[in-house]
Design an enzyme around this catalytic site. Sequence first.
Site, PDB file in Angstrom:
ATOM      1  N   CYS A 102      -4.068   0.616  -2.513  1.00 17.14           N
ATOM      2  CA  CYS A 102      -3.938  -0.591  -1.696  1.00 17.14           C
ATOM      3  C   CYS A 102      -2.892  -1.539  -2.289  1.00 17.14           C
ATOM      4  O   CYS A 102      -2.596  -1.488  -3.493  1.00 17.14           O
ATOM      5  CB  CYS A 102      -5.265  -1.335  -1.625  1.00 17.14           C
ATOM      6  SG  CYS A 102      -6.543  -0.507  -0.690  1.00 17.14           S
TER       7      CYS A 102
ATOM      8  N   CYS B 115     -10.737  -2.798  -4.277  1.00 19.93           N
ATOM      9  CA  CYS B 115      -9.816  -3.840  -4.770  1.00 19.93           C
ATOM     10  C   CYS B 115     -10.590  -5.051  -5.289  1.00 19.93           C
ATOM     11  O   CYS B 115     -10.198  -5.664  -6.284  1.00 19.93           O
ATOM     12  CB  CYS B 115      -8.849  -4.262  -3.679  1.00 19.93           C
ATOM     13  SG  CYS B 115      -7.589  -3.012  -3.363  1.00 19.93           S
TER      14      CYS B 115
ATOM     15  N   ASN C  43       0.841  -1.191   0.000  1.00 17.30           N
ATOM     16  CA  ASN C  43       0.000   0.000   0.000  1.00 17.30           C
ATOM     17  C   ASN C  43       0.880   1.247   0.000  1.00 17.30           C
ATOM     18  O   ASN C  43       1.959   1.274   0.600  1.00 17.30           O
ATOM     19  CB  ASN C  43      -1.046   0.006   1.122  1.00 17.30           C
ATOM     20  CG  ASN C  43      -0.514  -0.312   2.497  1.00 17.30           C
ATOM     21  OD1 ASN C  43       0.525  -0.929   2.649  1.00 17.30           O
ATOM     22  ND2 ASN C  43      -1.231   0.115   3.515  1.00 17.30           N
TER      23      ASN C  43
ATOM     24  N   GLU D  11       0.393   5.246   0.570  1.00 16.16           N
ATOM     25  CA  GLU D  11      -0.536   6.286   1.038  1.00 16.16           C
ATOM     26  C   GLU D  11      -0.149   7.657   0.482  1.00 16.16           C
ATOM     27  O   GLU D  11       0.915   7.829  -0.111  1.00 16.16           O
ATOM     28  CB  GLU D  11      -0.581   6.276   2.567  1.00 16.16           C
ATOM     29  CG  GLU D  11      -1.130   4.940   3.058  1.00 16.16           C
ATOM     30  CD  GLU D  11      -1.368   4.871   4.549  1.00 16.16           C
ATOM     31  OE1 GLU D  11      -0.839   5.717   5.305  1.00 16.16           O
ATOM     32  OE2 GLU D  11      -2.102   3.944   4.954  1.00 16.16           O
TER      33      GLU D  11
ATOM     34  N   GLU E 139      -3.091  -4.727  -2.965  1.00 17.34           N
ATOM     35  CA  GLU E 139      -3.605  -5.631  -4.002  1.00 17.34           C
ATOM     36  C   GLU E 139      -3.640  -4.940  -5.360  1.00 17.34           C
ATOM     37  O   GLU E 139      -3.304  -5.527  -6.384  1.00 17.34           O
ATOM     38  CB  GLU E 139      -5.043  -6.072  -3.668  1.00 17.34           C
ATOM     39  CG  GLU E 139      -5.204  -6.748  -2.337  1.00 17.34           C
ATOM     40  CD  GLU E 139      -5.466  -5.771  -1.203  1.00 17.34           C
ATOM     41  OE1 GLU E 139      -4.790  -4.720  -1.129  1.00 17.34           O
ATOM     42  OE2 GLU E 139      -6.335  -6.068  -0.384  1.00 17.34           O
TER      43      GLU E 139
HETATM   44  N1  THU Z   1      -5.265  -1.384   2.620  1.00 17.51           N
HETATM   45  C1  THU Z   1      -4.700  -2.238   1.706  1.00 17.51           C
HETATM   46  O1  THU Z   1      -3.602  -1.984   1.203  1.00 17.51           O
HETATM   47  N2  THU Z   1      -5.375  -3.346   1.379  1.00 17.51           N
HETATM   48  C2  THU Z   1      -6.547  -3.752   1.951  1.00 17.51           C
HETATM   49  O2  THU Z   1      -7.079  -4.773   1.567  1.00 17.51           O
HETATM   50  C3  THU Z   1      -7.142  -2.949   3.019  1.00 17.51           C
HETATM   51  C4  THU Z   1      -6.571  -1.593   3.206  1.00 17.51           C
HETATM   52  C5  THU Z   1      -4.499  -0.201   3.035  1.00 17.51           C
HETATM   53  C6  THU Z   1      -5.043   1.123   2.592  1.00 17.51           C
HETATM   54  C7  THU Z   1      -4.429   2.038   3.655  1.00 17.51           C
HETATM   55  O3  THU Z   1      -3.102   2.371   3.254  1.00 17.51           O
HETATM   56  C8  THU Z   1      -4.344   1.183   4.896  1.00 17.51           C
HETATM   57  O4  THU Z   1      -4.449  -0.160   4.435  1.00 17.51           O
HETATM   58  C9  THU Z   1      -5.436   1.461   5.913  1.00 17.51           C
HETATM   59  O5  THU Z   1      -6.689   1.401   5.338  1.00 17.51           O
END
Ligand code: THU
Length: 131
Positions: free
Chosen positions: A53, A89, A42, A44, A55
């Site tokens: 995210c 996702c 992920n 941000e 995935e």
């Molecule tokens: N996040 C993911 O990368 N994948 C998921 O399936 C759930 C959420 C990340 C997005 C954000 O950077 C952090 O987790 C908190 O939501």
Amino acid sequence: MSPQELVKHAKLARTRAYVPYSGFKVGAAILAKSGNIYLGCNIENAAYSPTNCAERTAIFNAISQGEREFVALAIVADTAKGCAPCGVCRQVLMEFFDDEVEIYLANLQGDIAYRKISQLLPDSFSRKELL
Ligand code: THU
């Protein structure tokens, strides 16, 4: 490749997460039919909504390298049960997955839940409606 092995790759991807705001690291690894593995974490953003995210990073990485067909996806985070993908996702995965693709939802304790895309996104709107 065993589920545990693909999760190991996802754990490596997780170490690369850029998460200054949530601190919640997620890693993903996708095995293409070619045999290649693509990683994603992920990423941000200060504006929050552009956050990508793990995935989606992994599958966009694979698609941008020319892959279209997949065998399995592993997702890992520090969660009580295997980390489930968010709704956005799920929709992105639906674009490229059928139910032959194994989806492993993993955590750091070694738990793995096994899912198919149709379980994660039932009654979906997909390419089948348009093509
Ligand atoms: N996040 C993911 O990368 N994948 C998921 O399936 C759930 C959420 C990340 C997005 C954000 O950077 C952090 O987790 C908190 O939501």
